[in-house]
Design a protein around this motif. Structure first.
Motif, mmCIF file in Angstrom:
data_model
loop_
_atom_site.group_PDB
_atom_site.id
_atom_site.type_symbol
_atom_site.label_atom_id
_atom_site.label_comp_id
_atom_site.label_asym_id
_atom_site.label_seq_id
_atom_site.Cartn_x
_atom_site.Cartn_y
_atom_site.Cartn_z
ATOM 1 N N CYS A 19 0.820 -1.218 0.000
ATOM 2 C CA CYS A 19 0.000 0.000 0.000
ATOM 3 C C CYS A 19 0.855 1.270 0.000
ATOM 4 C CB CYS A 19 -0.957 -0.006 1.205
ATOM 5 S SG CYS A 19 -0.127 0.187 2.789
ATOM 6 N N ILE A 20 2.171 1.133 -0.109
ATOM 7 C CA ILE A 20 3.061 2.310 -0.031
ATOM 8 C C ILE A 20 3.309 2.882 -1.434
ATOM 9 C CG2 ILE A 20 5.319 3.188 0.740
ATOM 10 C CD1 ILE A 20 3.338 2.135 2.967
ATOM 11 N N ALA A 21 2.956 4.170 -1.617
ATOM 12 C CA ALA A 21 3.052 4.794 -2.934
ATOM 13 C C ALA A 21 4.309 5.652 -3.077
ATOM 14 C CB ALA A 21 1.819 5.656 -3.186
ATOM 15 N N GLN A 22 4.663 6.382 -2.027
ATOM 16 C CA GLN A 22 5.870 7.224 -2.089
ATOM 17 C C GLN A 22 6.346 7.554 -0.681
ATOM 18 O OE1 GLN A 22 5.291 11.199 -3.688
ATOM 19 N NE2 GLN A 22 3.281 11.444 -2.729
ATOM 20 N N VAL A 23 7.640 7.841 -0.549
ATOM 21 C CA VAL A 23 8.206 8.219 0.751
ATOM 22 C C VAL A 23 8.979 9.524 0.572
ATOM 23 C CG1 VAL A 23 9.711 7.556 2.669
ATOM 24 C CG2 VAL A 23 8.382 5.796 1.471
ATOM 25 N N LEU A 24 8.573 10.543 1.325
ATOM 26 C CA LEU A 24 9.210 11.863 1.255
ATOM 27 C C LEU A 24 9.965 12.104 2.545
ATOM 28 C CD1 LEU A 24 6.098 13.781 -0.150
ATOM 29 C CD2 LEU A 24 8.016 12.788 -1.444
ATOM 30 N N GLN A 25 11.262 12.369 2.425
ATOM 31 C CA GLN A 25 12.077 12.543 3.635
ATOM 32 C C GLN A 25 12.456 14.012 3.834
ATOM 33 O OE1 GLN A 25 15.339 9.817 5.222
ATOM 34 N NE2 GLN A 25 16.501 11.344 4.113
ATOM 35 N N TYR A 26 12.205 14.499 5.025
ATOM 36 C CA TYR A 26 12.554 15.868 5.408
ATOM 37 C C TYR A 26 13.638 15.805 6.487
ATOM 38 C CZ TYR A 26 7.958 17.161 3.416
ATOM 39 O OH TYR A 26 6.869 17.340 2.598
ATOM 40 N N GLU A 27 14.475 16.855 6.525
ATOM 41 C CA GLU A 27 15.451 16.959 7.622
ATOM 42 C C GLU A 27 14.689 17.208 8.919
ATOM 43 O OE1 GLU A 27 18.636 15.754 6.500
ATOM 44 O OE2 GLU A 27 18.901 16.759 8.419
ATOM 45 N N SER A 84 -15.878 0.813 4.026
ATOM 46 C CA SER A 84 -16.467 -0.363 4.679
ATOM 47 C C SER A 84 -15.688 -0.797 5.925
ATOM 48 C CB SER A 84 -16.474 -1.520 3.675
ATOM 49 O OG SER A 84 -15.173 -1.691 3.162
ATOM 50 N N ALA A 85 -14.404 -0.427 6.040
ATOM 51 C CA ALA A 85 -13.557 -0.951 7.119
ATOM 52 C C ALA A 85 -13.739 -0.137 8.411
ATOM 53 C CB ALA A 85 -12.102 -0.919 6.667
ATOM 54 N N PRO A 86 -13.721 -0.809 9.589
ATOM 55 C CA PRO A 86 -13.889 -0.074 10.856
ATOM 56 C C PRO A 86 -12.608 0.687 11.221
ATOM 57 C CG PRO A 86 -13.591 -2.423 11.308
ATOM 58 C CD PRO A 86 -13.549 -2.253 9.805
ATOM 59 N N LEU A 92 -4.780 -0.108 16.096
ATOM 60 C CA LEU A 92 -4.313 -1.425 16.557
ATOM 61 C C LEU A 92 -3.552 -2.140 15.446
ATOM 62 C CD1 LEU A 92 -6.987 -0.704 18.316
ATOM 63 C CD2 LEU A 92 -6.785 -3.050 19.071
ATOM 64 N N THR A 93 -4.013 -1.929 14.208
ATOM 65 C CA THR A 93 -3.332 -2.519 13.047
ATOM 66 C C THR A 93 -1.913 -1.962 12.934
ATOM 67 O OG1 THR A 93 -5.470 -2.678 11.939
ATOM 68 C CG2 THR A 93 -3.525 -2.805 10.523
ATOM 69 N N PHE A 187 3.184 -3.329 7.736
ATOM 70 C CA PHE A 187 1.932 -2.580 7.731
ATOM 71 C C PHE A 187 1.101 -2.944 6.497
ATOM 72 C CE2 PHE A 187 -1.013 0.716 6.787
ATOM 73 C CZ PHE A 187 -1.656 0.857 8.014
ATOM 74 N N SER A 188 1.748 -3.029 5.348
ATOM 75 C CA SER A 188 1.019 -3.376 4.109
ATOM 76 C C SER A 188 0.303 -4.711 4.259
ATOM 77 C CB SER A 188 1.988 -3.481 2.930
ATOM 78 O OG SER A 188 2.260 -2.205 2.437
ATOM 79 N N GLU A 189 1.006 -5.649 4.890
ATOM 80 C CA GLU A 189 0.432 -6.993 5.105
ATOM 81 C C GLU A 189 -0.862 -6.881 5.940
ATOM 82 O OE1 GLU A 189 1.866 -10.598 8.049
ATOM 83 O OE2 GLU A 189 3.409 -9.382 7.124
ATOM 84 N N PHE A 190 -0.797 -6.153 7.057
ATOM 85 C CA PHE A 190 -1.963 -6.063 7.937
ATOM 86 C C PHE A 190 -3.043 -5.129 7.363
ATOM 87 C CE2 PHE A 190 1.433 -7.287 11.055
ATOM 88 C CZ PHE A 190 0.959 -8.573 11.265
ATOM 89 N N TYR A 191 -2.604 -4.106 6.620
ATOM 90 C CA TYR A 191 -3.578 -3.194 6.005
ATOM 91 C C TYR A 191 -4.392 -3.943 4.940
ATOM 92 C CZ TYR A 191 -5.499 1.096 3.945
ATOM 93 O OH TYR A 191 -6.342 2.075 3.477
ATOM 94 N N GLY A 192 -3.762 -4.894 4.285
ATOM 95 C CA GLY A 192 -4.484 -5.745 3.321
ATOM 96 C C GLY A 192 -5.624 -6.477 4.027
ATOM 97 N N MET A 193 -5.342 -7.004 5.216
ATOM 98 C CA MET A 193 -6.389 -7.702 6.002
ATOM 99 C C MET A 193 -7.478 -6.717 6.404
ATOM 100 S SD MET A 193 -4.230 -10.041 8.646
ATOM 101 C CE MET A 193 -2.746 -10.866 8.112
ATOM 102 N N PHE A 194 -7.043 -5.520 6.807
ATOM 103 C CA PHE A 194 -7.987 -4.481 7.231
ATOM 104 C C PHE A 194 -8.942 -4.133 6.080
ATOM 105 C CE2 PHE A 194 -8.887 0.086 7.246
ATOM 106 C CZ PHE A 194 -9.503 0.234 8.479
ATOM 107 N N CYS A 195 -8.384 -3.916 4.895
ATOM 108 C CA CYS A 195 -9.215 -3.536 3.743
ATOM 109 C C CYS A 195 -10.129 -4.691 3.322
ATOM 110 C CB CYS A 195 -8.347 -3.119 2.552
ATOM 111 S SG CYS A 195 -7.465 -1.589 2.860
ATOM 112 N N ALA A 196 -9.670 -5.925 3.558
ATOM 113 C CA ALA A 196 -10.469 -7.094 3.176
ATOM 114 C C ALA A 196 -11.498 -7.445 4.246
ATOM 115 C CB ALA A 196 -9.537 -8.284 2.924
#
Ligand code: BTN
Length: 263
Positions: A19-27, A84-86, A92-93, A187-196
């Motif tokens: 579920c990760i699209a981009q990562v922006l790093q700031y000082e 649809s997801a709570p 907790l996820t 997180f992507s692994e558990f977010y997949g469960m959350f969305c499903a």
């Protein structure tokens, strides 16, 4: 005076997956959560991560400050979850993802309800979820502060006594980008469960890592303190407390203080 860069560096390639699209790093930022909320208003993609080496106004739960010296891992993940997801399960996820990532490094991590990640009984990571609701979609920002390579002497005496630094616990420093990658993959692994809609799988995963269930606790709720034995969480991630009267009360939010082991 060292120059503080306000414009981010796009470090996406090593992190984009799931579920990760981009990562922006700031000082340095005031708060990665605030920056993620600002980017959300400008239409940033779901799966945008805002990362900062330090924060000057880090935000904690219940309007507290999150002390954010260099050495910590501070990031916020912007998501546009399905309606649809709570949403109450998301904190907790996130805690489950951070705790699982630490276990991937052999660090025994436990979760204090709802989403404090503890190592050796002390706080290694805190999570702050902030919502922006619009008529068409809800934006959620999940902010994670992890005491990764933090020198605890940089923290105020009050916080220092309750915190653990992973580098100090393990006796060696960690590569911050590597740890971020492991957390985001988890997180992507558990977010997949959350969305499903797999709430029960998330609930079981959380229960397995719970530090809270089985203890007598005091929850500081917005309506006042409630004391009881923490017996379970429900499919929304709410805590079920067995009160001295024998009634089971559902607690939706609050700060959790341990009173004793057992009932
Ligand atoms: C807590 O109080 O336990 C939650 C702390 C959350 C801190 C993180 S650090 C990254 C993100 N940006 C913030 O301003 N807060 C969160």
């Amino acid at each position: 005076m060292p120059k503080v860069s306000q414009s981010p560096v796009d470090i996406s390639p090593e992190f984009v997956s799931g579920c990760i699209a981009q990562v922006l790093q700031y000082e340095e930022l005031g708060s990665t959560n605030l920056e993620a909320l600002r980017l959300a208003k400008k239409g940033a993609l779901s799966g945008t991560v805002v990362l900062a080496r330090r924060q000057t106004r880090g935000r904690g739960r219940l309007d507290r400050t999150w002390e954010s010296p260099e050495g910590g891992l501070y990031f916020s993940l912007l998501l546009r979850p399905p309606s649809s997801a709570p949403l109450s399960l998301l904190p907790l996820t996130a805690a489950l993802a951070v705790a699982s990532a630490l276990e991937d490094y052999g660090v025994p991590a436990r979760i204090r309800w709802p989403n404090d990640v503890l190592v050796d009984g002390k706080k290694a990571a805190g999570i702050l979820l902030e919502l922006e609701t619009a008529p068409d979609a809800t934006v959620v920002v999940i902010g994670v502060g992890l005491n990764l390579n933090v020198d605890l002497s940089m923290l105020s005496a009050e916080i220092r006594g309750q915190a653990v630094s992973l580098a100090q616990y393990c006796g060696h420093p960690f590569d911050d980008h590597e740890v971020l990658g492991v957390i985001l993959r988890r997180f992507s692994e558990f977010y997949g469960m959350f969305c499903a809609g797999q709430s029960q799988r998330l609930r079981s995963g959380w229960i397995e890592k719970s530090d809270t269930l089985g203890k007598t606790v005091r929850i500081q709720t917005p309506e006042g303190p409630v004391e009881g034995a923490a017996v379970d969480i429900d499919a929304n991630g709410f805590l079920l407390l067995l009160l001295p009267s024998g009634i089971v009360r559902t607690v939706t939010a609050g700060d959790c203080l341990y009173l004793r082991e057992g009932r």
